[in-house]
Design an enzyme around this catalytic site. Structure first.
Site, mmCIF file in Angstrom:
data_model
loop_
_atom_site.group_PDB
_atom_site.id
_atom_site.type_symbol
_atom_site.label_atom_id
_atom_site.label_comp_id
_atom_site.label_asym_id
_atom_site.label_seq_id
_atom_site.Cartn_x
_atom_site.Cartn_y
_atom_site.Cartn_z
ATOM 1 N N GLU A 49 2.063 4.728 0.779
ATOM 2 C CA GLU A 49 2.457 6.065 0.297
ATOM 3 C C GLU A 49 2.933 6.917 1.466
ATOM 4 O OE1 GLU A 49 0.745 9.162 0.577
ATOM 5 O OE2 GLU A 49 -1.139 8.598 1.529
ATOM 6 N N GLY A 55 1.450 24.799 -8.064
ATOM 7 C CA GLY A 55 1.429 24.573 -6.630
ATOM 8 C C GLY A 55 2.833 24.622 -6.065
ATOM 9 N N THR A 56 2.951 25.010 -4.799
ATOM 10 C CA THR A 56 4.277 25.162 -4.194
ATOM 11 C C THR A 56 4.344 24.581 -2.777
ATOM 12 O OG1 THR A 56 3.644 27.380 -3.430
ATOM 13 C CG2 THR A 56 4.852 27.231 -5.520
ATOM 14 N N GLU A 98 3.217 10.423 1.753
ATOM 15 C CA GLU A 98 2.741 11.781 2.002
ATOM 16 C C GLU A 98 1.860 11.885 3.236
ATOM 17 O OE1 GLU A 98 2.696 10.337 -0.904
ATOM 18 O OE2 GLU A 98 3.665 11.645 -2.388
ATOM 19 N N THR A 124 -7.349 14.779 3.770
ATOM 20 C CA THR A 124 -6.409 14.535 2.679
ATOM 21 C C THR A 124 -7.215 14.310 1.402
ATOM 22 O OG1 THR A 124 -6.294 12.113 2.750
ATOM 23 C CG2 THR A 124 -5.010 13.319 4.392
ATOM 24 N N CYS A 125 -6.518 13.961 0.322
ATOM 25 C CA CYS A 125 -7.216 13.765 -0.943
ATOM 26 C C CYS A 125 -8.084 12.514 -0.939
ATOM 27 C CB CYS A 125 -6.221 13.706 -2.098
ATOM 28 S SG CYS A 125 -4.983 12.411 -1.925
ATOM 29 N N ASN A 126 -7.922 11.652 0.048
ATOM 30 C CA ASN A 126 -8.700 10.412 0.062
ATOM 31 C C ASN A 126 -9.412 10.137 1.372
ATOM 32 O OD1 ASN A 126 -8.087 9.143 -2.609
ATOM 33 N ND2 ASN A 126 -6.005 9.446 -1.859
ATOM 34 N N ARG A 127 -9.397 11.117 2.287
ATOM 35 C CA ARG A 127 -10.081 10.870 3.551
ATOM 36 C C ARG A 127 -10.402 12.168 4.282
ATOM 37 N NH1 ARG A 127 -8.659 7.126 6.385
ATOM 38 N NH2 ARG A 127 -7.470 6.076 4.737
ATOM 39 N N SER A 162 -4.271 3.996 2.832
ATOM 40 C CA SER A 162 -4.223 4.883 1.669
ATOM 41 C C SER A 162 -4.646 4.166 0.397
ATOM 42 C CB SER A 162 -2.816 5.444 1.492
ATOM 43 O OG SER A 162 -2.429 6.205 2.615
#
Length: 449
Positions: free
Chosen positions: A116, A191-192, A118, A46-49, A111
């Site tokens: 969060e 982005g989609t 997501e 993910t964006c953080n892990r 997170s």
């Protein structure tokens, strides 16, 4: 044995996490191919892990070292981050604590923005990716499915999800003081995917109406039609970006989709098309320094980065990336977090108990087969016409195996399955074939056939 190699915002810097996020789909297959003792692998990025979950064959000597080696070599081959560079930026979790760790991750407790939502979808997609590559295993399936159940339990029983905010909502909070009217803001969403849908929901919650979508992969028109948005293709992207008050990027592209050159070219094209309007807008901004009144905010939620840092050198443009956003992450909502962690611990304990029971099933089956085998031989020796001897013997054996069967369940709950197996061997000379051994034997039988 379950094993996890984990690097997150708590242990690694943003640049390293960004590099680890590239080509992650190749990592799980490489891990699974490393050694026969690796039963399965699931990679969560993910964006953080970045995390690699492995199912290892327990009887193998130094199984933890083999699993870590498999993960590090696969990471190096796929991303170029070698073990020496990775050293000190990850930690290894083994055995029962792996379940509690993943359940905490899936519930948003680990997170940047605690609670969060997501991450739950990302955990599900990680398992789906492993299934597509054929690298999952029964134990990893059970682990990730129980993680989703734990996440739903936390969501339903605590206020954590209401207290927590997603990264995009935090970014919009940071921009809020410099937005005069969200309904007047010209927004470009790049982005989609699933994250883009969450971003769109956050924008609409604030009243944003003028939203245009662009997809580097060409799916913009479909997304726009589904959500009632305007869209732009590659030819109009630069002009749309230059005209936007707010640009949010959240694509899985492994390259920059926006840089200073694109914005500069877009501004040039706008000036040629509408010179008078451009001059009037620059001369009379609605609110100097505000987004929608003279400045543009670019929010980069991509990992790897979607936006080249050089956009911040363009006049009137501010860049907000993940590194900056997480510096402003709120503190944990302590009461909600404590309740959530208790739910996670209980779920992890149940996961371990079920695993212990499953591990003992072959031992119980072996004991019962052993005892009933003796029974059948005795019945055959003493068989009479009225069947009373057979009935009495079966009743006796049933009583004899009842307590050992119940004790198996109790010891499994206490995490003492190995004691039960050892006792069978010591008392009866019974060595049950455990699940993996049976699978291997069946595979060899099939191969020989």
């Amino acid at each position: 044995m379950l094993l996890c190699v984990t690097a997150s915002h708590k242990t690694a810097d943003f640049d390293l996490l960004e590099r680890l996020s590239v080509h992650t789909s190749d990592i799980a297959p490489l891990i699974a191919e490393h050694d026969a003792c690796v039963r399965g692998a699931v990679v969560l990025a993910t964006c953080n892990r970045f995390e690699a979950y492995l199912d290892m064959d327990d009887p193998v000597t130094a199984v933890e070292a083999v699993g870590v080696e498999a993960a590090l070599l696969a990471i190096e081959a796929a991303t170029g981050v070698d073990a020496h560079e990775f050293e000190g930026s990850y930690r290894v979790v083994t055995g029962p604590p792996v379940a509690e760790h993943l359940f905490s991750v899936a519930s948003g407790l680990e997170s940047v923005v605690v609670g969060e939502g997501e991450i739950a979808g990302q955990v599900r997609r990680a398992l789906g990716e492993a299934r597509r590559h054929g690298t999952s295993s029964p134990e990893l399936e059970r682990l990730f499915q129980r993680a989703s159940e734990a996440q739903r339990g936390v969501k339903n029983a605590t206020a954590l999800s209401r207290a927590g905010r997603s990264l995009v909502r935090l970014a919009l909070d940071l921009a809020d003081s410099r937005v005069t009217d969200w309904s007047d803001l010209q927004v470009l969403l790049v982005g989609t995917g699933a994250y883009a849908a969450a971003t769109l929901a956050a924008l609409r919650d604030r009243g944003a109406d003028h939203i245009t979508v662009h997809s580097p992969s060409g799916r913009g028109h479909r997304f726009a039609t589904k959500h009632g948005l305007a869209w732009t293709d590659a030819a109009g992207f630069a002009r749309t970006a230059a005209a936007a008050d707010l640009v949010i990027t959240c694509t899985s592209a492994d390259h920059h989709v926006l840089d200073a050159r694109v914005l500069t070219e877009g501004r040039g094209a706008l000036a040629e098309e509408m010179p008078a309007a451009a001059e009037a807008a620059s001369a009379c901004p609605a609110m100097p320094g505000a987004y929608g009144g003279g400045r543009t905010l670019v929010v980069d939620l991509g990992l790897p980065r979607n936006v080249d840092p050089d956009v911040a050198t363009v006049a009137g443009v501010d860049l907000l990336d993940l590194e900056t956003i997480r510096l402003h992450a709120p503190l944990d909502e302590l009461q909600a977090t404590d309740a959530a962690r208790e739910i996670v611990r209980d779920a992890a304990a149940r996961f371990a108990q079920v695993g212990e029971r499953q591990n003992l099933t072959p031992a119980v089956v072996a004991l019962r087969a052993h005892v009933f085998g003796i029974l059948e031989s005795e019945i055959e020796r003493l068989r009479d016409d009225d069947g009373r001897t057979e009935q009495a013997l079966r009743h006796l054996v049933g009583r004899l195996v009842h307590t050992p069967t119940v004790r198996a369940q109790e010891l499994a709950t206490q995490g003492r399955a190995a004691d039960y197996v050892a006792a069978l061997d010591a008392l009866f000379g019974i060595t049950p074939a455990m699940p993996q051994e049976r699978g291997d034997a069946e595979g060899r039988d099939a191969a020989s056939a």
